[in-house]
Write an enzyme that holds these catalytic residues in place. Structure first.
Site, PDB file in Angstrom:
ATOM      1  N   LEU A 241       0.875  -1.183   0.000  1.00 19.99           N
ATOM      2  CA  LEU A 241       0.000   0.000   0.000  1.00 19.99           C
ATOM      3  C   LEU A 241       0.910   1.231   0.000  1.00 19.99           C
ATOM      4  CD1 LEU A 241      -2.985   0.174  -0.166  1.00 19.99           C
ATOM      5  CD2 LEU A 241      -3.134   0.166   2.308  1.00 19.99           C
ATOM      6  N   HIS A 242       1.440   1.544  -1.186  1.00 22.05           N
ATOM      7  CA  HIS A 242       2.513   2.544  -1.292  1.00 22.05           C
ATOM      8  C   HIS A 242       2.159   3.928  -0.721  1.00 22.05           C
ATOM      9  CE1 HIS A 242       4.461  -0.204  -4.155  1.00 22.05           C
ATOM     10  NE2 HIS A 242       3.323  -0.254  -4.827  1.00 22.05           N
TER      11      HIS A 242
END
Ligand code: BDR
Ligand code: CA
Length: 316
Positions: A241-242
């Site tokens: 989940l950058h």
């Protein structure tokens, strides 16, 4: 004190979750504006997606602008293979009713920095750095007025995701990234090395879905779509989940750990274009290689998901 931020973004499911996390934290974060940039998808979709995300949050007064539609010097590379053809594939989202601001996103960034007290605005780029570099080039006086830049981009230990040597946001506009990294503004980078530690495991996403609100449902549908690409690539349970790492860093910096290092961007080589060359071990001479980046290496993933789930529960 509330932190004033401008989010610069190319939504993207993970961008969307970052925006939701920021808007769900009004006591800590004041989102002055959201500026779309071409990246994961072309600008037309990126700006529409930003409006859709604002509608999910219920904070309908949030201002959304459209910025640059292509990198400084190169042809745009997009990532529909990861994010789907809309960029926000997964949930079935209605066409947005709220309207885009008429002002160009770059002009907005310049005006916001000039009209607020100096060094009070944090820029949060979640996509290619085109808008930020363009604003700096058009109005060099704003450079010294930026409090800090906290961005998602680059990699060292994980090296690359779009090519064997480059991370997507930097690769799409390496010239912009190079310019921004040389600007002298305090920069914190959340690279793949960190984002690959916050995987959307089934257990974590179930918790978000079980919040029971519409946002939780939409976020879980987004991640289920977004995951499939990285799961196939890395064989992992879930995907990184950058972009929410940027907002989580602002909300709880203690969850993260990094060091002040020299980072340079490769802009010439065909083989390693967009590579972030990180002097993690302090090999270079500080006189010729200033320690220009607070490069984050580790995150407390449990704390990150606790924060995210708690905040998403505050939305409709
Ligand atoms: C970055 O690239 C995009 O696909 C994501 O939204 C994130 O900003 C990760 O490399
Ligand atoms: Ca992004």
């Amino acid at each position: 004190m509330r932190q004033k931020i401008i989010i610069d973004t190319d939504p993207g499911q993970d961008d969307a979750i970052a925006i939701l996390l920021a808007l769900a934290s009004p006591k800590k974060i004041d989102v002055l504006g959201i500026v779309a940039v071409a990246g994961n998808v072309p600008l037309n979709l990126a700006k529409k997606n930003a409006l859709k995300v604002v509608e999910i949050s219920g904070f309908l007064d949030t201002k959304v602008f459209a910025g640059c539609d292509r990198p400084l010097k190169r042809k745009l590379v997009t990532a529909e293979n990861v994010h789907g053809k809309t960029g926000l594939d997964g949930p079935d989202l209605p066409e947005p009713k709220i309207k885009l601001q008429k002002q160009h996103g770059v002009d907005y960034i310049i005006e916001a920095l000039r009209s607020h007290k100096t060094k009070t605005i944090t820029l949060c780029p979640l996509g290619p750095l085109t808008n930020i570099a363009t604003a700096m080039q058009q109005a060099p006086d704003i450079i010294g007025r930026i409090k800090q830049i906290v961005l998602m981009g680059g990699a060292y230990f994980e090296v690359g995701n779009v090519t064997p040597s480059a991370e997507f946001n930097i690769y799409v506009d390496p010239d912009a990234a190079d310019f921004v990294l040389r600007s002298g503004v305090p920069i914190t980078m959340l690279p793949l090395d960190v984002t690959h530690q916050v995987l959307t495991t089934q257990k974590r996403i179930k918790k978000i879905k079980n919040i029971g609100n519409e946002t939780g449902k939409i976020v879980s549908q987004m991640t289920v779509f977004f995951e499939r690409f990285d799961e196939a690539k890395y064989g992992s349970d879930g995907a990184p989940l950058h972009d929410p790492c940027v907002i989580a860093y602002l909300l709880k910096p203690k969850l993260f750990e990094g060091r002040q290092v020299n980072v340079q961007i490769e802009t010439k080589s065909k083989l390693t274009l967009g590579m972030s060359v990180v002097d993690y071990w302090g090999i270079t001479d500080i006189k010729t290689h200033p320690r220009n980046v607070n490069f984050i290496r580790n995150v407390n993933a449990k704390g990150f998901y606790k924060l995210l789930t708690k905040r998403l529960a505050l939305l409709p």
